[in-house]
Design a protein around this motif. Structure first.
Motif, PDB file in Angstrom:
ATOM      1  N   GLN A  27      10.902  41.083  12.576  1.00 27.75           N
ATOM      2  CA  GLN A  27      12.000  41.188  11.585  1.00 27.75           C
ATOM      3  C   GLN A  27      13.009  40.556  12.384  1.00 27.75           C
ATOM      4  O   GLN A  27      13.767  39.693  11.721  1.00 27.75           O
ATOM      5  CB  GLN A  27      12.457  42.521  11.400  1.00 27.75           C
ATOM      6  CG  GLN A  27      11.250  43.289  10.290  1.00 27.75           C
ATOM      7  CD  GLN A  27      12.154  44.493   9.843  1.00 27.75           C
ATOM      8  OE1 GLN A  27      12.747  45.117  10.549  1.00 27.75           O
ATOM      9  NE2 GLN A  27      11.076  45.131   9.256  1.00 27.75           N
ATOM     10  N   SER A  28      13.332  40.650  13.725  1.00 28.40           N
ATOM     11  CA  SER A  28      14.486  40.104  14.093  1.00 28.40           C
ATOM     12  C   SER A  28      14.332  38.848  15.144  1.00 28.40           C
ATOM     13  O   SER A  28      15.201  38.493  15.569  1.00 28.40           O
ATOM     14  CB  SER A  28      15.070  41.254  15.144  1.00 28.40           C
ATOM     15  OG  SER A  28      15.566  42.373  14.215  1.00 28.40           O
ATOM     16  N   TYR A  29      13.272  38.626  15.321  1.00 27.55           N
ATOM     17  CA  TYR A  29      12.841  37.417  16.187  1.00 27.55           C
ATOM     18  C   TYR A  29      11.650  36.583  15.650  1.00 27.55           C
ATOM     19  O   TYR A  29      10.985  35.964  16.445  1.00 27.55           O
ATOM     20  CB  TYR A  29      12.214  38.140  17.834  1.00 27.55           C
ATOM     21  CG  TYR A  29      13.242  38.646  18.498  1.00 27.55           C
ATOM     22  CD1 TYR A  29      14.098  38.159  19.270  1.00 27.55           C
ATOM     23  CD2 TYR A  29      13.668  40.111  18.298  1.00 27.55           C
ATOM     24  CE1 TYR A  29      15.122  38.747  19.951  1.00 27.55           C
ATOM     25  CE2 TYR A  29      14.560  40.692  18.984  1.00 27.55           C
ATOM     26  CZ  TYR A  29      15.470  40.170  19.750  1.00 27.55           C
ATOM     27  OH  TYR A  29      16.312  40.881  20.354  1.00 27.55           O
ATOM     28  N   ASP A  30      11.771  36.594  14.611  1.00 30.98           N
ATOM     29  CA  ASP A  30      10.964  35.756  13.769  1.00 30.98           C
ATOM     30  C   ASP A  30       9.458  35.487  14.165  1.00 30.98           C
ATOM     31  O   ASP A  30       8.605  34.508  14.155  1.00 30.98           O
ATOM     32  CB  ASP A  30      11.230  34.000  13.924  1.00 30.98           C
ATOM     33  CG  ASP A  30      12.641  33.845  13.279  1.00 30.98           C
ATOM     34  OD1 ASP A  30      13.065  34.644  12.112  1.00 30.98           O
ATOM     35  OD2 ASP A  30      13.776  33.242  13.774  1.00 30.98           O
ATOM     36  N   GLY A  31       8.818  36.841  14.421  1.00 28.05           N
ATOM     37  CA  GLY A  31       7.338  36.905  14.608  1.00 28.05           C
ATOM     38  C   GLY A  31       7.108  36.482  16.153  1.00 28.05           C
ATOM     39  O   GLY A  31       5.922  35.967  16.309  1.00 28.05           O
ATOM     40  N   ARG A  32       8.126  36.350  16.789  1.00 26.45           N
ATOM     41  CA  ARG A  32       7.572  35.805  18.358  1.00 26.45           C
ATOM     42  C   ARG A  32       7.291  37.266  19.276  1.00 26.45           C
ATOM     43  O   ARG A  32       7.993  37.849  19.977  1.00 26.45           O
ATOM     44  CB  ARG A  32       8.825  35.337  19.155  1.00 26.45           C
ATOM     45  CG  ARG A  32       9.157  33.683  18.371  1.00 26.45           C
ATOM     46  CD  ARG A  32      10.190  33.244  19.216  1.00 26.45           C
ATOM     47  NE  ARG A  32      11.647  33.928  19.650  1.00 26.45           N
ATOM     48  CZ  ARG A  32      12.647  33.675  18.458  1.00 26.45           C
ATOM     49  NH1 ARG A  32      12.407  33.037  17.275  1.00 26.45           N
ATOM     50  NH2 ARG A  32      13.772  34.430  18.607  1.00 26.45           N
ATOM     51  N   PHE A  33       5.850  37.367  18.990  1.00 23.92           N
ATOM     52  CA  PHE A  33       5.409  38.845  19.623  1.00 23.92           C
ATOM     53  C   PHE A  33       4.839  38.647  20.889  1.00 23.92           C
ATOM     54  O   PHE A  33       4.510  37.797  21.120  1.00 23.92           O
ATOM     55  CB  PHE A  33       3.981  39.106  18.654  1.00 23.92           C
ATOM     56  CG  PHE A  33       4.473  39.245  17.182  1.00 23.92           C
ATOM     57  CD1 PHE A  33       4.814  40.567  16.853  1.00 23.92           C
ATOM     58  CD2 PHE A  33       3.814  38.583  16.288  1.00 23.92           C
ATOM     59  CE1 PHE A  33       5.400  40.756  15.526  1.00 23.92           C
ATOM     60  CE2 PHE A  33       4.044  38.774  14.864  1.00 23.92           C
ATOM     61  CZ  PHE A  33       4.743  39.667  14.362  1.00 23.92           C
ATOM     62  N   ILE A  34       5.359  39.602  21.701  1.00 25.83           N
ATOM     63  CA  ILE A  34       5.318  39.457  23.207  1.00 25.83           C
ATOM     64  C   ILE A  34       5.046  40.962  23.545  1.00 25.83           C
ATOM     65  O   ILE A  34       5.825  41.790  23.545  1.00 25.83           O
ATOM     66  CB  ILE A  34       5.980  38.745  24.115  1.00 25.83           C
ATOM     67  CG1 ILE A  34       5.663  38.891  25.621  1.00 25.83           C
ATOM     68  CG2 ILE A  34       7.542  39.076  23.714  1.00 25.83           C
ATOM     69  CD1 ILE A  34       6.305  37.847  26.246  1.00 25.83           C
ATOM     70  N   GLY A  35       3.954  41.488  24.217  1.00 27.44           N
ATOM     71  CA  GLY A  35       3.754  42.473  24.646  1.00 27.44           C
ATOM     72  C   GLY A  35       3.747  43.901  23.812  1.00 27.44           C
ATOM     73  O   GLY A  35       3.526  44.985  23.981  1.00 27.44           O
TER      74      GLY A  35
END
Length: 542
Positions: free
Chosen positions: A467-475
């Motif tokens: 929601q807050s980082y445009d789907g930049r998933f890490i960890g």
């Protein structure tokens, strides 16, 4: 000096524990503490030792024991890495005001502070422990043992309760001194309520039209008094986590936290009892006045109220009620509060599947059973939507929010209450912080039922990154074992529940066993709606 006329420091510590009413010690033995362990062995008829598989597990079990019972929880670990491994549990005990004692060793006394690189050496272990507790002391000779232990017992049970620690060097544990009778440390008396503060509080109450009472962990021993005050004023009572159950959820004046956030918008007087009043609600009503009853005088500085009553919660409320006896009871508002709860429950109906699973947990768990939450999607929802009927029956980690505290804490709860049902709810991420303690549960026959909600992620992190980082998933994604097969490999009964109905059947079966059990509940990754709008008070229930 003959053994018949002397005893070691380790034996003196064990005798001091027995003298203070301790019946259980959790821990991991090691070379530095061999003579302490030998002392515990000598008192084995009075002290049960529960060996754990990790120092953090020992600390959390002691925390669970203390939090659910109000009695001191004791654990022992080796110095250095053992102390540091248990540090998260000490942080939790500090944040949640639990009387926990860490007993540890140190390197040989003549080498402390010399930096020679001895086994398990820390630059300044005592300073480290003092930064995590309400007090830490060093025993440098067996003759100082009883006075030191008595002082620490008094400190951890006086005023705002909290953890303490004691260390003895490797060589001192085995040193001998004359046999003596243990000294008993008693809690300092609580300050008496100031009559002027009581009169000022009564005057504020007389002028209030819409008061609200918020209770925290400092009110768990004042349930009768809180109920009497609430009914006299017809002021509803609420709590976020630590005070759940102080007023039973079936009392007409109880407001669940979501209903209370709506009610709060029109409150003109807030009465905080044993609570830091660190509310998650974002907006406060204008011209709000505050009364606080708290045993810790520093609280009146941290968040200054219009009137501060420094006293034990029970004594403070009784003094206030005595002054209020001259005023008529307010009109009954129970129907109004019930309607607010009904609206809140309807609004939270969108938190699925969490609310349906919590409904099953509440219906199957006996009223006097214990639920131990966890930092997880289910745990957050439980603070809002899990009714609690008695104090201490809902065990939380306080403001530290330590991921992974839940299952290990639940084992300590069950040790303190062998005859009660204890259920731990965890996410998959948090459970694996302490999964090795399944072995402890089997070895010591600790019948906790662990319900693991497996969404293959750190759910909050996943949602925030979406929601807050445009789907930049890490960890945030997790690869997990088969939890049922993992549990079975330890000798634990394992069940899988794919729906609330399945959970009901599995939970009823697991609780009937009175033995360690695990229930895995698969949850689709990213499917759980956020509880945070309700926690922050953003969600409307109208």
């Amino acid at each position: 000096m003959t053994e018949g006329k002397s005893e070691t420091t380790g034996r003196k510590i064990a005798r001091a524990l027995v003298a203070h009413g301790v019946d259980t010690v959790f821990g991991v033995p090691g070379a530095h503490t061999y003579d302490l362990m030998d002392g515990l062995y000598a008192e084995r008829n009075a002290l049960r030792f529960i060996s754990t598989r990790h120092e953090q597990g020992a600390g959390y079990m002691a925390y669970g024991y203390a939090k659910c019972s109000g009695r001191p929880g004791i654990y022992t670990v080796v110095p250095g890495p053992g102390v540091l491994n248990s540090g998260a549990a000490l942080c939790t005990a500090y944040g949640a005001n639990a009387p926990v004692m860490c007993i540890t060793g140190n390197i040989m006394s003549h080498l402390i502070g010399r930096g020679r690189g001895q086994l398990h050496e820390l630059p300044d272990q005592l300073a480290t422990l003092r930064g995590l507790t309400r007090g830490a002391e060093h025993i440098d000779h067996p003759s100082a043992t009883y006075a030191t232990m008595a002082s620490l017992f008094a400190r951890m049970t006086s005023g705002r309760r909290g953890p303490v620690a004691v260390e003895a060097p490797w060589d001192v544990f085995g040193q001998r001194a004359l046999i003596e009778e243990p000294m008993i440390g008693t809690a300092s008396p609580a300050p008496a309520p100031d009559p002027d503060a009581i009169k000022a509080a009564a005057a504020l109450i007389a002028g209030a039209r819409n008061p609200l009472i918020i209770v925290g962990g400092g009110a768990v021993d004042a349930a009768d008094e809180v109920r009497a005050l609430s009914h006299h004023l017809q002021a509803p009572v609420t709590s976020y986590r630590s005070g759940k159950g102080v007023l039973s959820a079936d009392d007409p004046n109880w407001l669940n936290f979501v209903a209370a956030s709506s009610f709060f918008r029109n409150v003109d007087l807030l009465i905080g009892i044993g609570s830091r009043l660190h509310m998650t609600w974002r907006s406060h009503p204008p011209r709000l006045k505050t009364i606080r009853i708290d045993i810790d005088p520093v609280e009146m500085v941290r968040l200054k109220p219009e009137v501060g009553i420094v006293a034990d919660a029970s004594e403070g409320i009784r003094a206030l009620l005595k002054d209020l006896d001259r005023t008529p009871r307010a009109r009954n508002r129970g129907d109004e509060f019930r309607e607010l709860n009904r609206k809140a429950e309807a609004a939270m109906g969108g938190l699925q599947p969490q609310m349906e699973y919590l409904k099953v947990l509440r219906e199957v768990l006996p009223k006097d059973g214990f639920l131990v939450e966890e930092v997880s999607q289910m745990g957050f929802a439980a603070r809002l939507g899990f009714p609690v009927y008695e104090p201490r029956r809902y065990v939380t980690c306080g403001y530290q929010e330590n991921l992974g505290f839940g299952y290990n804490t639940a084992l300590g709860v069950k040790v303190a209450h062998r005859d009660k049902a204890v259920v731990s709810i965890s996410g998959d991420g948090g459970f694996l912080f302490g999964a090795q303690e399944l072995a402890t549960a089997v070895q010591h026959r600790i019948g906790v039922v662990s319900v693991v909600f497996n969404n293959s992620a750190y759910g909050n992190v996943l949602r925030d990154q979406k929601q807050s980082y445009d789907g930049r998933f890490i960890g945030s994604d997790l690869t997990n074992p088969d939890f049922c097969r993992l549990a079975e490999s330890f000798g634990v009964t394992a069940l899988r529940a794919g729906s609330p109905g399945d959970l009901r059947i599995a939970l009823e079966k697991a609780l009937s066993l009175d033995a360690p059990a695990l229930i895995e509940v698969p949850v689709e990754k990213g499917s759980e709606p956020s509880p945070w709008p309700f926690i922050r008070g953003d969600a409307s229930i109208d």
